[in-house]
Motif scaffolding. Structure first.
Motif: not given
Length: 528
Positions: A46-47, A49-51
């Motif tokens: 998940e991290a 794909t996070r800005e």
């Protein structure tokens, strides 16, 4: 650390279930990179794909619940993360694990406990390789959130040449077997022979043993780095030593990385291949930069001719209204219209004269002529120049000077007046054209301490498919005559000032574009 310097630093995602290992990595890399960390594989997916999207992932192999190999497999099958380089970290290296990790798409391995000089060097190599490949893909536009994948198709297909320098024939045979299917191999058994072979053949990569009689690896490296045409060849040291002082010394001499002796074939191949790919990517980038410089020269010549040809008919456009103004029978409305045509003609003439400035800004060679000026007055003039478009759609334009006093509408900024005019003209024209009939365009001015802010809000939403690329060159939607250059030139002017421009479409049916320009700083040297 400023926000601007943070933007320039690369982001590294560290995935490890050991807080001690994360702390160690942060202490080694944190000064030059933005470090984000997670303690298990599921959170890592998940991290990633996070800005801000990571530029590199350091991934532990042995973790509970979801091991590193499973995390890597999912990262490399996800369109959003497959191009992010992954370096495995392991305290129990095995040939089978190396092979599996590299087959899954990992770029390299790091052995625990970490050697600080080697860790920094390896991270530097993979960040530079990624940056060079992205630059080759995106030389004509700014990278967007969806970057091209760095898959095998991006690797060079030509056969490179590797020079192995070692006085131990057994070591040469091991490395030759690891590399010969992928590279042409040259051999030198001492430092002096290496200098001679390097001059004659100019190999792409040099593998250099440290402990050799007569001329050791350090001295050989030093002499190689002093020879024109040879100095840029990447050198990987071969060593059985693990002293960080030796590693620091070798890297200071110009070496790219180290390969431990004995080392597994898969690791030798991966490290040489990464080094070679970075070399080829840099060569390609240099070639394209030369081509771009040549194209810019041609473009400047063409634009010079176009500017000359445009000035002829424009002189008629400016002159005719001035002659018509002499007619005594004109109404006040007709006179106002003729004055607007004349004023717009002179504005267009100024823009034509300054069109080469855009080329200089793109290449980073533009010299700003800053001064204090009233941007409130500039915006009023732009609204007057856009009056036909505003009246046609019955738009109401409101200017709010939030930071002004009740006695004055003046809003002073520190910038180049003749650059800020077309920047704001393009953004206001966009806002007016995007607004529905009887819509409202609101311009709000703020002093924010270290920067000044111009916020333009209008009814109407930017199409979702271009929001992420709104300020990129040639991006447009729904305009028959749109070129996609207005917002790009606005972004370019803001960037040239050391500021930025952003788009906010979070409010349904509304669009806000915000320009930020640095405020005057008396401690900084100013352009003359």
């Amino acid at each position: 650390m400023t926000v601007e310097s943070d933007r320039k630093r690369k982001t590294i995602l560290v995935v490890d279930n050991s807080p001690e290992e994360i702390t160690a990595l942060r202490s080694i890399l944190g000064q030059n990179h933005l470090i984000r960390s997670v303690v298990n594989g599921k959170v890592a997916l998940e991290a990633a794909t996070r800005e801000p999207v990571p530029d590199l992932i350091l991934l532990d192999v042995m973790m509970p619940e979801m091991e590193g190999f499973a995390v890597c497999r999912q990262l490399k099958t996800d369109q959003r993360t497959r191009d992010i380089p992954v370096i495995f970290m392991t305290g129990t290296p095995h040939e089978a694990d190396d092979f599996l990790g590299l087959e899954l798409g990992a770029a390299d391995y790091l052995s625990k406990p970490f050697s600080a000089p080697i860790l920094r060097a390896r991270v530097k190599t993979h960040l530079e390789l990624r940056q060079a490949i992205l630059a080759n893909h995106c030389r004509n536009r700014r990278p967007s959130a969806m970057t091209p994948p760095l898959a095998d198709g991006d690797r060079s297909t030509e056969t490179g040449t590797v020079l192995i320098v070692d006085d131990a024939l057994e070591s040469i045979d091991v490395i030759r077997k690891a590399l010969s299917a992928h590279f042409q191999i040259l051999v030198a058994t001492n430092g002096r022979m290496a200098l001679k072979v390097a001059r004659q053949t100019q190999p792409d990569v040099i593998l250099l043993d440290i402990l050799m009689p007569d001329l050791d690896g350090y001295e050989t490296c030093k002499q190689l780095k002093s020879i024109p045409g040879i100095a840029d060849i990447p050198i990987l040291f071969l060593t059985a030593k693990g002293d960080s002082e030796d590693e620091t010394r070798g890297l200071a001499l110009g070496a790219t990385d180290y390969i431990r002796k004995p080392s597994r074939a898969s690791i030798v191949l991966a490290r040489v291949r990464n080094t070679y790919d970075l070399l080829i990517a840099r060569r390609e980038l240099e070639k394209r930069n030369r081509e771009l410089e040549e194209a810019l020269k041609i473009r400047e010549d063409v634009e010079r001719m176009v500017r000359h040809d445009l000035k002829g008919p424009l002189a008629g456009i400016i002159g005719a209204p001035e002659l018509l103004m002499e007619d005594a029978n004109l109404t006040d409305g007709q006179k106002a219209l003729l004055k607007m045509i004349t004023r717009s003609g002179y504005t267009l003439l100024e823009m034509i004269n300054r069109s080469t400035d855009l080329i200089k800004m793109e290449s980073g060679h533009y010299t700003l002529q800053r001064q204090f000026f009233d941007i409130y007055e500039k915006i009023r003039k732009i609204i007057d120049d856009l009056q036909i478009s505003i009246s046609r759609q019955n738009i109401q334009v409101i200017i709010r000077n939030v930071s002004g006093s009740s006695s004055s509408e003046e809003f002073l900024v520190f910038g180049e007046k003749m650059l800020c005019y077309p920047m704001l003209y393009n953004l206001l024209l966009n806002a007016v054209e995007a607004s529905p009939q009887q819509g409202v365009v609101e311009v709000t001015l703020y002093h924010r301490g270290d920067h000044d802010e111009i916020r333009i809000t209008n009814s109407g939403a930017v199409p979702e498919e271009i929001r992420q690329r709104f300020f990129e060159k040639y991006v447009t939607s729904g305009k028959k005559m749109g070129t996609g250059l207005g917002t790009y030139s606005a972004w370019l002017v803001a960037k040239t000032h050391g500021g930025d421009v952003s788009l906010d479409s979070s409010r349904e049916g509304m669009t806000t574009v915000t320009v930020r320009l640095p405020a005057f700083d008396p401690t900084q040297p100013q352009e003359s």
